[in-house]
Design a protein around this motif. Sequence first.
Motif, PDB file in Angstrom:
ATOM      1  N   VAL A 187       0.881  -1.167   0.000  1.00 16.05           N
ATOM      2  CA  VAL A 187       0.000   0.000   0.000  1.00 16.05           C
ATOM      3  C   VAL A 187       0.917   1.215   0.000  1.00 16.05           C
ATOM      4  CG1 VAL A 187      -1.789   1.270   1.216  1.00 16.05           C
ATOM      5  CG2 VAL A 187      -1.792  -1.230   1.277  1.00 16.05           C
ATOM      6  N   ASP A 188       0.793   2.020  -1.040  1.00 15.95           N
ATOM      7  CA  ASP A 188       1.757   3.093  -1.306  1.00 15.95           C
ATOM      8  C   ASP A 188       1.041   4.437  -1.256  1.00 15.95           C
ATOM      9  OD1 ASP A 188       4.344   3.913  -1.960  1.00 15.95           O
ATOM     10  OD2 ASP A 188       3.895   3.976  -4.101  1.00 15.95           O
ATOM     11  N   ARG A 189       1.547   5.352  -0.414  1.00 14.16           N
ATOM     12  CA  ARG A 189       0.968   6.694  -0.291  1.00 14.16           C
ATOM     13  C   ARG A 189       2.063   7.723  -0.553  1.00 14.16           C
ATOM     14  NH1 ARG A 189      -0.726   3.539   4.236  1.00 14.16           N
ATOM     15  NH2 ARG A 189      -2.968   3.107   4.229  1.00 14.16           N
ATOM     16  N   GLU A 204      15.796   7.434   3.397  1.00 16.35           N
ATOM     17  CA  GLU A 204      14.784   6.411   3.589  1.00 16.35           C
ATOM     18  C   GLU A 204      14.940   5.758   4.953  1.00 16.35           C
ATOM     19  OE1 GLU A 204      14.629   2.683   1.015  1.00 16.35           O
ATOM     20  OE2 GLU A 204      13.137   3.990   0.065  1.00 16.35           O
ATOM     21  N   ARG A 205      13.812   5.479   5.570  1.00 15.07           N
ATOM     22  CA  ARG A 205      13.792   4.745   6.834  1.00 15.07           C
ATOM     23  C   ARG A 205      12.904   3.525   6.672  1.00 15.07           C
ATOM     24  NH1 ARG A 205      11.785   8.377  11.083  1.00 15.07           N
ATOM     25  NH2 ARG A 205      13.959   8.934  11.462  1.00 15.07           N
ATOM     26  N   ILE A 206      13.401   2.367   7.066  1.00 14.38           N
ATOM     27  CA  ILE A 206      12.664   1.113   6.976  1.00 14.38           C
ATOM     28  C   ILE A 206      12.495   0.559   8.381  1.00 14.38           C
ATOM     29  CG2 ILE A 206      12.613  -1.217   5.989  1.00 14.38           C
ATOM     30  CD1 ILE A 206      14.510  -0.191   3.817  1.00 14.38           C
ATOM     31  N   ARG A 207      11.265   0.207   8.736  1.00 17.20           N
ATOM     32  CA  ARG A 207      11.005  -0.299  10.073  1.00 17.20           C
ATOM     33  C   ARG A 207       9.908  -1.343  10.024  1.00 17.20           C
ATOM     34  NH1 ARG A 207       6.540   3.060  11.672  1.00 17.20           N
ATOM     35  NH2 ARG A 207       6.268   4.685  10.108  1.00 17.20           N
ATOM     36  N   ALA A 208       9.908  -2.215  11.013  1.00 18.16           N
ATOM     37  CA  ALA A 208       8.873  -3.234  11.117  1.00 18.16           C
ATOM     38  C   ALA A 208       7.619  -2.620  11.722  1.00 18.16           C
ATOM     39  CB  ALA A 208       9.360  -4.396  11.972  1.00 18.16           C
ATOM     40  N   VAL A 209       6.465  -2.974  11.182  1.00 21.46           N
ATOM     41  CA  VAL A 209       5.197  -2.444  11.683  1.00 21.46           C
ATOM     42  C   VAL A 209       4.153  -3.549  11.710  1.00 21.46           C
ATOM     43  CG1 VAL A 209       5.610  -0.088  10.839  1.00 21.46           C
ATOM     44  CG2 VAL A 209       4.418  -1.745   9.386  1.00 21.46           C
ATOM     45  N   VAL A 210       3.093  -3.306  12.458  1.00 23.21           N
ATOM     46  CA  VAL A 210       1.898  -4.149  12.414  1.00 23.21           C
ATOM     47  C   VAL A 210       0.901  -3.437  11.500  1.00 23.21           C
ATOM     48  CG1 VAL A 210       0.007  -5.156  13.728  1.00 23.21           C
ATOM     49  CG2 VAL A 210       2.305  -5.036  14.737  1.00 23.21           C
ATOM     50  N   PRO A 211       0.519  -4.031  10.383  1.00 22.77           N
ATOM     51  CA  PRO A 211      -0.419  -3.353   9.479  1.00 22.77           C
ATOM     52  C   PRO A 211      -1.743  -3.073  10.176  1.00 22.77           C
ATOM     53  CG  PRO A 211       0.516  -5.330   8.468  1.00 22.77           C
ATOM     54  CD  PRO A 211       0.878  -5.368   9.915  1.00 22.77           C
ATOM     55  N   THR A 212      -2.368  -1.972   9.791  1.00 24.97           N
ATOM     56  CA  THR A 212      -3.709  -1.706  10.287  1.00 24.97           C
ATOM     57  C   THR A 212      -4.666  -2.733   9.681  1.00 24.97           C
ATOM     58  OG1 THR A 212      -4.313  -0.248   8.458  1.00 24.97           O
ATOM     59  CG2 THR A 212      -3.165   0.756  10.344  1.00 24.97           C
ATOM     60  N   GLU A 267      -5.095  -1.946   6.043  1.00 21.32           N
ATOM     61  CA  GLU A 267      -3.932  -2.291   5.223  1.00 21.32           C
ATOM     62  C   GLU A 267      -3.836  -3.801   5.026  1.00 21.32           C
ATOM     63  OE1 GLU A 267      -1.073   1.481   6.505  1.00 21.32           O
ATOM     64  OE2 GLU A 267      -1.021  -0.399   7.646  1.00 21.32           O
ATOM     65  N   ARG A 268      -4.102  -4.550   6.093  1.00 21.51           N
ATOM     66  CA  ARG A 268      -4.035  -6.005   5.973  1.00 21.51           C
ATOM     67  C   ARG A 268      -5.072  -6.513   4.958  1.00 21.51           C
ATOM     68  NH1 ARG A 268      -1.333  -9.304   8.973  1.00 21.51           N
ATOM     69  NH2 ARG A 268      -1.084  -7.853  10.717  1.00 21.51           N
ATOM     70  N   ARG A 269      -6.234  -5.882   4.942  1.00 22.57           N
ATOM     71  CA  ARG A 269      -7.269  -6.277   3.981  1.00 22.57           C
ATOM     72  C   ARG A 269      -6.817  -5.949   2.563  1.00 22.57           C
ATOM     73  NH1 ARG A 269     -10.827  -3.211   1.628  1.00 22.57           N
ATOM     74  NH2 ARG A 269     -10.490  -1.514   3.128  1.00 22.57           N
ATOM     75  N   ALA A 293       4.110 -10.503   8.601  1.00 24.16           N
ATOM     76  CA  ALA A 293       4.821  -9.288   9.015  1.00 24.16           C
ATOM     77  C   ALA A 293       4.782  -8.248   7.893  1.00 24.16           C
ATOM     78  CB  ALA A 293       6.270  -9.621   9.366  1.00 24.16           C
ATOM     79  N   ALA A 294       5.051  -7.011   8.244  1.00 24.87           N
ATOM     80  CA  ALA A 294       5.078  -5.938   7.249  1.00 24.87           C
ATOM     81  C   ALA A 294       6.232  -4.989   7.555  1.00 24.87           C
ATOM     82  CB  ALA A 294       3.758  -5.175   7.232  1.00 24.87           C
ATOM     83  N   LEU A 295       6.685  -4.318   6.515  1.00 21.83           N
ATOM     84  CA  LEU A 295       7.695  -3.284   6.639  1.00 21.83           C
ATOM     85  C   LEU A 295       7.084  -1.961   6.207  1.00 21.83           C
ATOM     86  CD1 LEU A 295      10.769  -5.094   5.029  1.00 21.83           C
ATOM     87  CD2 LEU A 295      10.375  -4.695   7.465  1.00 21.83           C
TER      88      LEU A 295
END
Length: 267
Positions: free
Chosen positions: A152-154, A192-200, A203-205, A214-216
């Motif tokens: 998902v790209d914003r 650029e910053r890359i981090r681990a996240v829990v998708p909302t 977003e998961r849908r 997992a998601a980045l």
Amino acid sequence: MIPAVERPGAARLDRSLPTPLWAQLHADLLRRVEGGEFTRSFPGELALAAAYEVSRNTVREALRRLRADGTVVAGRGHPPRLGRQTEITQPLGALYSLFASVRANGLSATSSVRVLDVRADGVVAAKLGLEESTPLLYLERVRFAGGTPLAVDRVWLPHALAAGLRDADFTETSLYRELDERCGIRLTDGQERIRAVVPTPGERRLLAAPADTAALAIDRLGLAGRTPVEWRHTVVRGDRFSVLASFTAKGYQLDVHSGPKGPGWSH
């Protein structure tokens, strides 16, 4: 060593060798995985013990090693299966296009545009070094690789620079190509910053991601020369995407405390 075999299937383990049976079994299972076996299912302990004529303890030790390196995944109450390898790999320290990287991996790269409008966003404007009321072009897409949701790209861009993008069809093209051709703007570098996240949940849908995926999150400030022209927030499926860093004898340095510094970054 395990005798070389040209056909798929279990090789005969040699009990006369000093190499432990579990190590021979581990090596042969890796050979079979690399040869394309087990794509539908991975055999359980009993099946492996029978095929290789070894004890279940020997099988368990070989499987433990396969689980440790991610070759095999096994959960309580579930049969073992091959671990999924990421399909898209991005280099660290390089300006890249996700669209081009997906294509380079032999997959179709498409997008579904959810939002393309002009809006004000004081937080993002500040990241771009602009006044809070500055009009921004906002583009939100679901990115697909091989027909399956990848990210998902914003993206936010100064409308004064990117107004020509409002008529673009992003279904099968990249933002950077359209930005270059329609607006005469070509990104040169960025942070650029890359981090681990829990998708909302939303977003998961959109990513069609199972609950345990997992998601980045990738936050990018794109520059054209010294001018900030892009703030991007991307949530990408961690099971389909990875980053790669190269190093030399002198090593490399990653700032894991405060992240890159610039007009778009804060501590």
